[in-house]
Design a protein around this motif. Structure first.
Motif, PDB file in Angstrom:
ATOM      1  N   TRP A  83      36.583 -19.800  44.547  1.00  0.00           N
ATOM      2  CA  TRP A  83      35.428 -19.204  43.894  1.00  0.00           C
ATOM      3  C   TRP A  83      35.559 -17.694  43.986  1.00  0.00           C
ATOM      4  O   TRP A  83      35.942 -17.138  45.019  1.00  0.00           O
ATOM      5  CB  TRP A  83      34.141 -19.687  44.573  1.00  0.00           C
ATOM      6  N   SER A  89      27.281 -20.425  42.557  1.00  0.00           N
ATOM      7  CA  SER A  89      28.277 -20.926  43.498  1.00  0.00           C
ATOM      8  C   SER A  89      28.539 -22.411  43.268  1.00  0.00           C
ATOM      9  O   SER A  89      27.620 -23.165  42.936  1.00  0.00           O
ATOM     10  CB  SER A  89      27.835 -20.688  44.941  1.00  0.00           C
ATOM     11  N   VAL A  93      30.713 -24.692  47.963  1.00  0.00           N
ATOM     12  CA  VAL A  93      30.296 -23.454  48.623  1.00  0.00           C
ATOM     13  C   VAL A  93      28.865 -23.605  49.147  1.00  0.00           C
ATOM     14  O   VAL A  93      28.559 -23.215  50.282  1.00  0.00           O
ATOM     15  CB  VAL A  93      30.409 -22.242  47.680  1.00  0.00           C
TER      16      VAL A  93
END
Length: 109
Positions: A83, A89, A93
């Motif tokens: 990422w 996100s 994450v």
């Protein structure tokens, strides 16, 4: 009795055509003037403008350079999952944040 009531149907139809022609002519002149003003303003700010058919102009900024953004975070067990830290996100994450709180351990150094 107004002036239009004195005209015959043929004269009214002729007048209608003349009015339509004049309206089209004035619209074209107004459009040309507006396009010139838009081009001048776009030029002042370094924008490219392209007029499409009869529709509004499309102003475009200069193309971005530099390519994609390098990933900032990597999944600890699956290195294919990364990422950049931009935008929403990924699920992995969010799960990491819930369990561990900090992203320090998965930050790419």
């Amino acid at each position: 009795m107004n002036e239009l009531e004195k005209l015959s149907l043929e004269e009214l139809l002729s007048l209608q055509k003349q009015v339509a022609t004049e309206i089209d002519s004035r619209r074209s002149a107004e459009k040309a003037k507006a396009q010139q003003e838009i081009l001048a303003l776009a030029s002042r700010y370094g924008l490219a403008v392209q007029f499409a058919g009869g529709s509004a102009p499309k102003a475009a900024k200069a193309p971005k350079t530099g390519g994609s953004v390098a990933p900032k975070y990597r999944h600890p067990q699956d290195s294919s999952l990364t990422w950049t830290g931009r935008g929403r996100s990924p699920v992995w994450v969010a799960e990491w944040k819930t369990k561990h709180g900090s992203l320090d351990a998965i930050t790419i150094k």
